[in-house]
Design a protein around this motif. Structure first.
Motif, PDB file in Angstrom:
ATOM      1  N   LEU A   1     -29.022  -6.920 -38.341  1.00 12.22           N
ATOM      2  CA  LEU A   1     -29.572  -8.017 -37.037  1.00 12.22           C
ATOM      3  C   LEU A   1     -27.954  -9.034 -36.678  1.00 12.22           C
ATOM      4  O   LEU A   1     -28.123  -9.278 -35.415  1.00 12.22           O
ATOM      5  CB  LEU A   1     -30.251  -9.196 -37.914  1.00 12.22           C
ATOM      6  CG  LEU A   1     -31.024  -8.899 -38.690  1.00 12.22           C
ATOM      7  CD1 LEU A   1     -32.405  -9.459 -39.387  1.00 12.22           C
ATOM      8  CD2 LEU A   1     -32.477  -7.946 -37.236  1.00 12.22           C
ATOM      9  N   THR A   2     -27.009  -8.660 -36.655  1.00  7.38           N
ATOM     10  CA  THR A   2     -26.241  -9.590 -36.436  1.00  7.38           C
ATOM     11  C   THR A   2     -24.717  -8.003 -35.632  1.00  7.38           C
ATOM     12  O   THR A   2     -23.930  -8.484 -35.236  1.00  7.38           O
ATOM     13  CB  THR A   2     -24.992  -9.761 -37.526  1.00  7.38           C
ATOM     14  OG1 THR A   2     -24.513  -9.221 -38.691  1.00  7.38           O
ATOM     15  CG2 THR A   2     -25.799 -11.327 -38.075  1.00  7.38           C
ATOM     16  N   GLY A   3     -25.246  -6.753 -35.388  1.00  9.00           N
ATOM     17  CA  GLY A   3     -24.197  -5.999 -34.499  1.00  9.00           C
ATOM     18  C   GLY A   3     -23.130  -5.525 -35.581  1.00  9.00           C
ATOM     19  O   GLY A   3     -22.176  -4.871 -34.936  1.00  9.00           O
ATOM     20  N   MET A   4     -23.376  -5.433 -36.857  1.00 10.94           N
ATOM     21  CA  MET A   4     -21.956  -5.128 -37.594  1.00 10.94           C
ATOM     22  C   MET A   4     -22.021  -4.036 -38.207  1.00 10.94           C
ATOM     23  O   MET A   4     -22.373  -3.523 -39.258  1.00 10.94           O
ATOM     24  CB  MET A   4     -22.205  -6.730 -38.894  1.00 10.94           C
ATOM     25  CG  MET A   4     -21.444  -7.570 -38.343  1.00 10.94           C
ATOM     26  SD  MET A   4     -21.305  -8.976 -39.755  1.00 10.94           S
ATOM     27  CE  MET A   4     -19.765  -8.019 -40.971  1.00 10.94           C
ATOM     28  N   THR A   5     -22.086  -2.694 -36.526  1.00 10.88           N
ATOM     29  CA  THR A   5     -22.601  -1.935 -37.243  1.00 10.88           C
ATOM     30  C   THR A   5     -21.054  -0.479 -38.485  1.00 10.88           C
ATOM     31  O   THR A   5     -21.219  -0.030 -38.936  1.00 10.88           O
ATOM     32  CB  THR A   5     -22.707  -0.492 -36.419  1.00 10.88           C
ATOM     33  OG1 THR A   5     -21.699  -1.133 -35.556  1.00 10.88           O
ATOM     34  CG2 THR A   5     -23.836  -0.941 -35.343  1.00 10.88           C
ATOM     35  N   ASP A   6     -20.398  -0.920 -38.138  1.00 14.10           N
ATOM     36  CA  ASP A   6     -18.526   0.092 -38.598  1.00 14.10           C
ATOM     37  C   ASP A   6     -19.591  -0.924 -40.266  1.00 14.10           C
ATOM     38  O   ASP A   6     -18.817   0.192 -41.316  1.00 14.10           O
ATOM     39  CB  ASP A   6     -17.796  -1.243 -37.929  1.00 14.10           C
ATOM     40  CG  ASP A   6     -17.424  -0.745 -37.011  1.00 14.10           C
ATOM     41  OD1 ASP A   6     -17.970   0.573 -36.956  1.00 14.10           O
ATOM     42  OD2 ASP A   6     -16.538  -0.421 -36.547  1.00 14.10           O
ATOM     43  N   GLU A   7     -19.597  -2.334 -40.692  1.00 15.17           N
ATOM     44  CA  GLU A   7     -19.692  -2.744 -41.939  1.00 15.17           C
ATOM     45  C   GLU A   7     -20.912  -2.172 -42.361  1.00 15.17           C
ATOM     46  O   GLU A   7     -20.864  -1.833 -43.349  1.00 15.17           O
ATOM     47  CB  GLU A   7     -19.440  -4.456 -41.988  1.00 15.17           C
ATOM     48  CG  GLU A   7     -19.624  -4.718 -43.063  1.00 15.17           C
ATOM     49  CD  GLU A   7     -19.187  -4.800 -43.696  1.00 15.17           C
ATOM     50  OE1 GLU A   7     -18.783  -5.237 -45.005  1.00 15.17           O
ATOM     51  OE2 GLU A   7     -17.456  -4.590 -43.473  1.00 15.17           O
TER      52      GLU A   7
ATOM     53  N   SER B   1     -32.587 -17.920 -33.432  1.00 19.29           N
ATOM     54  CA  SER B   1     -32.243 -16.803 -34.396  1.00 19.29           C
ATOM     55  C   SER B   1     -31.449 -15.516 -34.183  1.00 19.29           C
ATOM     56  O   SER B   1     -30.522 -14.515 -34.567  1.00 19.29           O
ATOM     57  CB  SER B   1     -31.930 -17.247 -35.589  1.00 19.29           C
ATOM     58  OG  SER B   1     -33.320 -17.066 -36.365  1.00 19.29           O
ATOM     59  N   CYS B   2     -32.485 -15.222 -33.351  1.00 19.96           N
ATOM     60  CA  CYS B   2     -33.242 -13.429 -33.679  1.00 19.96           C
ATOM     61  C   CYS B   2     -32.116 -13.408 -32.073  1.00 19.96           C
ATOM     62  O   CYS B   2     -32.108 -12.238 -32.282  1.00 19.96           O
ATOM     63  CB  CYS B   2     -34.488 -12.995 -32.870  1.00 19.96           C
ATOM     64  SG  CYS B   2     -34.969 -13.154 -32.068  1.00 19.96           S
ATOM     65  N   ARG B   3     -31.659 -14.026 -31.949  1.00 21.99           N
ATOM     66  CA  ARG B   3     -31.426 -13.571 -30.351  1.00 21.99           C
ATOM     67  C   ARG B   3     -32.223 -13.082 -29.322  1.00 21.99           C
ATOM     68  O   ARG B   3     -31.516 -11.592 -28.886  1.00 21.99           O
ATOM     69  CB  ARG B   3     -29.698 -12.668 -30.827  1.00 21.99           C
ATOM     70  CG  ARG B   3     -28.919 -14.136 -31.617  1.00 21.99           C
ATOM     71  CD  ARG B   3     -27.263 -13.269 -31.721  1.00 21.99           C
ATOM     72  NE  ARG B   3     -27.443 -11.870 -32.306  1.00 21.99           N
ATOM     73  CZ  ARG B   3     -27.328 -11.185 -32.730  1.00 21.99           C
ATOM     74  NH1 ARG B   3     -25.210 -10.637 -31.921  1.00 21.99           N
ATOM     75  NH2 ARG B   3     -26.822  -9.210 -33.245  1.00 21.99           N
ATOM     76  N   ASP B   4     -33.078 -13.271 -29.652  1.00 18.07           N
ATOM     77  CA  ASP B   4     -34.361 -12.760 -28.497  1.00 18.07           C
ATOM     78  C   ASP B   4     -34.323 -10.928 -28.665  1.00 18.07           C
ATOM     79  O   ASP B   4     -34.179 -10.232 -27.840  1.00 18.07           O
ATOM     80  CB  ASP B   4     -33.830 -13.290 -26.877  1.00 18.07           C
ATOM     81  CG  ASP B   4     -33.773 -14.508 -26.441  1.00 18.07           C
ATOM     82  OD1 ASP B   4     -34.184 -14.637 -27.429  1.00 18.07           O
ATOM     83  OD2 ASP B   4     -33.377 -14.960 -25.716  1.00 18.07           O
ATOM     84  N   GLN B   5     -33.678 -10.508 -30.087  1.00 20.99           N
ATOM     85  CA  GLN B   5     -33.895  -9.018 -30.689  1.00 20.99           C
ATOM     86  C   GLN B   5     -34.461  -8.974 -31.783  1.00 20.99           C
ATOM     87  O   GLN B   5     -33.799  -9.073 -33.050  1.00 20.99           O
ATOM     88  CB  GLN B   5     -32.586  -8.203 -30.879  1.00 20.99           C
ATOM     89  CG  GLN B   5     -31.230  -8.763 -29.282  1.00 20.99           C
ATOM     90  CD  GLN B   5     -30.496  -7.750 -28.792  1.00 20.99           C
ATOM     91  OE1 GLN B   5     -30.128  -7.364 -30.471  1.00 20.99           O
ATOM     92  NE2 GLN B   5     -29.587  -7.270 -28.124  1.00 20.99           N
ATOM     93  N   TRP B   6     -36.091  -9.004 -31.401  1.00 18.44           N
ATOM     94  CA  TRP B   6     -36.696  -8.354 -32.674  1.00 18.44           C
ATOM     95  C   TRP B   6     -37.765  -7.041 -32.336  1.00 18.44           C
ATOM     96  O   TRP B   6     -38.361  -7.183 -31.521  1.00 18.44           O
ATOM     97  CB  TRP B   6     -37.837 -10.073 -32.869  1.00 18.44           C
ATOM     98  CG  TRP B   6     -38.758  -9.810 -32.400  1.00 18.44           C
ATOM     99  CD1 TRP B   6     -39.846  -9.963 -32.287  1.00 18.44           C
ATOM    100  CD2 TRP B   6     -38.811 -10.262 -31.241  1.00 18.44           C
ATOM    101  NE1 TRP B   6     -40.443 -10.351 -31.922  1.00 18.44           N
ATOM    102  CE2 TRP B   6     -39.985 -10.764 -30.772  1.00 18.44           C
ATOM    103  CE3 TRP B   6     -37.917 -11.216 -30.016  1.00 18.44           C
ATOM    104  CZ2 TRP B   6     -39.876 -11.440 -29.502  1.00 18.44           C
ATOM    105  CZ3 TRP B   6     -37.958 -11.581 -28.860  1.00 18.44           C
ATOM    106  CH2 TRP B   6     -39.538 -11.563 -28.652  1.00 18.44           C
TER     107      TRP B   6
END
Length: 267
Positions: free
Chosen positions: A15-21, A262-267
């Protein structure tokens, strides 16, 4: 760490875009903690990569998965970022896999229909007959003073709720609210989108406004994905009703405050 902890952490990374993590956590499950990733963990990775638009990596990841773990959850997790990025090719691929598993899965067809709508393919969307099924499954719940109230499609509302919805709609029009046709979720006829009162979550929100103390957050649970129409309406409402609005749907958790979600318009 237990499997459920990894699931929550992977979902948060998605949800936060932390793909590497997300990838580091996923690999550490087996390498460090001796935990075999389940289909749920794999679906979180598919969502994380997909939300980042890394569809080639998604395909490579799926190709490396054991067939036994390629269940409906994986393909549904792939459909979500396909809708966000408008990747029709991958969306159709995911839907084909879902149909192979369960041809009666209405939610899968609905997600693909939303992709069609977002790309302006209205004729393609209209040919997908999911309306009746969604009408039967669409409902929203709100708890007021330890009692749960349910609102369903085609339900007649009380005069008090109708008046509150009309008040909200009037205020939104005053500040220039104009909905985007491409955001409409086709669960009912388009001509019924003349205001905020046609959707179950909006009925629940209105009931919460008239039934709970001033300033208390409004918390609603919804059975199907929140449509873009109501999502934008709730963002706008949060700027003038002096309440925070929280709506949980099967895809995400939406916390509306000060015109943002909170979803930053991505759901």
């Amino acid at each position: 760490m237990v499997p459920s902890t990894f699931k929550s952490a992977l979902k948060a990374c998605a949800l936060t875009g932390m793909t590497d993590e997300a990838y580091r956590l996923f690999m550490s499950m087996d390498d460090v903690y001796g935990i075999e990733p389940s289909e749920e963990h794999c679906s979180c990775m598919v969502e994380a990569l997909g939300r980042a638009g890394m569809f080639e990596d998604v395909q490579e990841f799926i190709n490396g998965m054991p067939p036994v773990k390629l269940g409906a959850l994986i393909w549904k997790s792939l459909l979500l970022p396909c809708r966000i990025h408008g990747n029709m090719k991958m969306a159709k691929y995911a839907l084909e896999k879902l149909v192979e598993l369960d041809s009666s899965d209405c939610s899968a067809h609905l997600m693909l229909k939303q992709v069609f709508l977002m790309l302006g393919k209205w004729e393609d969307a209209s040919r997908m007959g999911v309306q009746n099924e969604i009408m039967r499954t669409n409902s929203s719940w709100i708890e007021i003073r330890n009692k749960v109230y349910e609102f369903v499609s085609n339900q007649n509302t009380t005069n008090e709720i109708s008046d509150k919805l009309a008040e909200i709609n009037e205020k939104m029009e005053e500040i220039g609210y104009i909905f985007n046709r491409s955001e409409l979720l086709p669960m009912i006829e388009e001509e019924e989108y003349g205001g905020v009162g046609r959707h179950t979550e909006m009925k629940a929100v209105a009931f919460g406004l008239i039934s709970s103390p001033h300033g208390m957050p409004i918390r609603v649970v919804k059975s199907v994905r929140m449509c873009g129409y109501c999502h934008y309406a709730c963002k706008l409402m949060s700027t003038f009703i002096d309440r925070e609005i929280v709506i949980k749907d099967p895809c995400n958790f939406h916390h509306f405050r000060d015109g943002k979600c909170s979803c930053r318009d991505q759901w």
